[in-house]
Design an enzyme around this catalytic site. Structure first.
Site, PDB file in Angstrom:
ATOM      1  CG  ASP A  89      52.621 -21.925  72.387  1.00 13.83           C
ATOM      2  OD1 ASP A  89      52.412 -22.751  73.285  1.00 13.83           O
ATOM      3  OD2 ASP A  89      53.062 -22.249  71.265  1.00 13.83           O
ATOM      4  CG  HIS A 121      53.417 -26.105  73.924  1.00 16.78           C
ATOM      5  ND1 HIS A 121      53.305 -25.180  72.906  1.00 16.78           N
ATOM      6  CD2 HIS A 121      53.400 -27.317  73.325  1.00 16.78           C
ATOM      7  CE1 HIS A 121      53.234 -25.810  71.741  1.00 16.78           C
ATOM      8  NE2 HIS A 121      53.289 -27.112  71.969  1.00 16.78           N
ATOM      9  CB  SER A 336      54.142 -27.682  68.883  1.00 10.91           C
ATOM     10  OG  SER A 336      52.752 -27.813  68.852  1.00 10.91           O
TER      11      SER A 336
END
Length: 461
Positions: A89, A121, A336
């Site tokens: 990621d 994230h 996601s």
């Protein structure tokens, strides 16, 4: 070619729909060293600063997305102990609720180890998978006893060195992350011993990527991890409002049996390699498909992906959203964040059923999901993941194919007429009552001549 959270690549055009070609194992890339393929730099000015977060104000409340999974019951059977889950990621920030975070390397910044998360994230993704439980706080990772391996592969705040020369401080960085480094990151995670790999990023292309070398390496990497290293690979289905704007059409009501591989407009990778990966669509709090999920014939399952709560990459607490460098607030929503819920459940299953292969784990997750009415559809696959069922249910030997079932006209059986009512008891009672009444009446009438014979009247009685 850039692979990332917000950037796509490729040239728009007519796609020749096909399934992935045969994979050439000879294209498998090296996983070491973990270093960016190019020299890179952070964006300049304000737009190069790391994103800020919004702390959660409801720490004691179990988030709705977590509550829908009934994790308290699932934890009676497994908590993911001993499972290493790789998060490929934007990096995972060190956090007290990730006490066993492994630094797996950095394909974005030279010299990095994968534990910087400027984009806010990867830390959110990792928290959904494996954040430890804390008394008095509602949020927890799905597999709170799993370990996290962080490999940074992309960032919207980095770019190739020199790309910022002709930019003003107000210009956004190009973003950085390549398909070739994604392939290397998958190889690296598998060689580290990861039992589950979560990939909450996509590379979208409007032309078949079959002939491009980078995608050949990506195919070789997912096959290597899934087959030779027995790793469960979980990936997001992609968001139509970001890298995959062209999207794909859903089933045609006029052609319900149409092969959806023949209607592809956007190839989503690594989801395209559906023989080796489990791709995840998003659902909202009502269980309906999220409007941003990119449908595709490769989608296998779904999980909550809207208004997510997870670990805060800037503090020791939890967070509900982030601010970009223009001050725009963004709640954590997207495929996601659906993907790590499924990756966490995969870790639970691997802990409870260590004898299952990666393919069997994926089959169990899909077979125990809350299926849509048609059995499968390109938005949520075989349905919403169910942790308790995945840990306890008997699994059918074979799943139906990834194809929506067309509507069928079925003649329902005409119900047999009801049997006539049995009035025997009623009739016997009525006849008996009538007979008794008749006897009493006759007896009463017969008494008049007798009374007259003896000269009796009512007044004499």
């Amino acid at each position: 070619m850039v692979v990332g959270l917000n950037a796509g690549f490729g040239v728009s055009g007519t796609a020749f729909a096909d399934r992935p070609p045969a994979i050439d194992p000879g294209l498998l890339p090296a996983g070491d060293p973990a270093a960016p393929p190019d020299k890179t730099e952070r964006g300049s000015g304000t737009n190069g600063l790391c994103f800020r977060t919004q702390a959660s104000t409801s720490a004691a409340v179990i988030p709705a997305s977590q509550r829908s999974l009934d994790l308290d019951r699932a934890w009676q059977f497994s908590r993911g102990a001993g499972q290493l889950v790789a998060v490929i990621d934007t990096g995972v920030q060190q956090h007290p609720r990730l006490p066993d975070l492994w630094a797996g390397g950095d394909y974005v910044a030279a010299g990095g180890d994968g534990t910087e998360d400027c984009d806010v994230h990867g830390t959110v993704v990792a928290g959904i998978i494996g954040a430890t439980r804390v008394d008095g706080e509602g949020f927890s990772g799905v597999a709170p006893e799993a370990r996290i391996l962080s490999i940074r592969q992309t960032s919207s705040l980095y770019q190739a060195e020199g790309a910022g020369r002709n930019k003003s401080p107000e210009d956004f960085p190009d973003g950085y992350g390549k398909v070739s480094s994604l392939a290397s990151a998958i190889r690296r995670a598998a060689d580290f011993g990861a039992r589950v790999i979560n990939i909450s990023l996509v590379a979208c292309n409007n032309n078949s990527p079959a002939g491009e070398a980078a995608f050949g390496a990506l195919g070789a990497a997912v096959r290597y991890a899934a087959v030779e290293k027995d790793v469960v690979i979980v990936t997001s289905a992609g968001n139509s409002d970001n890298a995959c704007k062209s999207g794909n059409p859903g089933p045609d009501p006029l052609k319900p049996a149409q092969d959806l591989w023949s209607t592809i407009r956007t190839y989503v990778n690594p989801a395209w390699y559906d023989e080796y990966v489990l791709s995840v669509g998003s659902i909202n709090s009502n269980g309906a498909p999220s409007s941003f999920t990119v449908p595709g014939p490769w989608v296998g399952i779904a999980a909550p992906g809207e208004n997510i709560t997870s670990l805060d990459a800037r503090t020791t607490g939890i967070s509900d959203g982030k601010y970009d460098n223009q001050g725009k607030y963004m709640a954590y929503s997207g495929t996601s964040f659906a993907s790590p819920y499924v990756a966490g459940v995969a870790a639970l299953v691997r802990d409870r059923f260590p004898e299952l292969t990666a393919k069997q784990v994926i089959e169990r997750l899909q077979a125990t999901a809350h299926a849509p009415a048609e059995g499968w559809n390109p938005y949520i696959g075989y349905g919403a993941v169910d942790p308790v069922a995945a840990l306890t249910n008997e699994v059918p030997r074979e799943l139906p194919p990834k194809q929506a079932s067309p509507a069928r006209s079925v003649q329902l059986a005409v119900p047999a007429p009801p049997p006539p009512p049995d009035n025997t008891a009623r009739n016997v009672a009525l006849i008996g009552s009538g007979a008794i009444a008749l006897i009493l009446t006759l007896g009463f009438l017969a008494s008049f001549p007798i009374r007259r014979k003896f000269g009796m009247t009512i007044d004499d009685l």
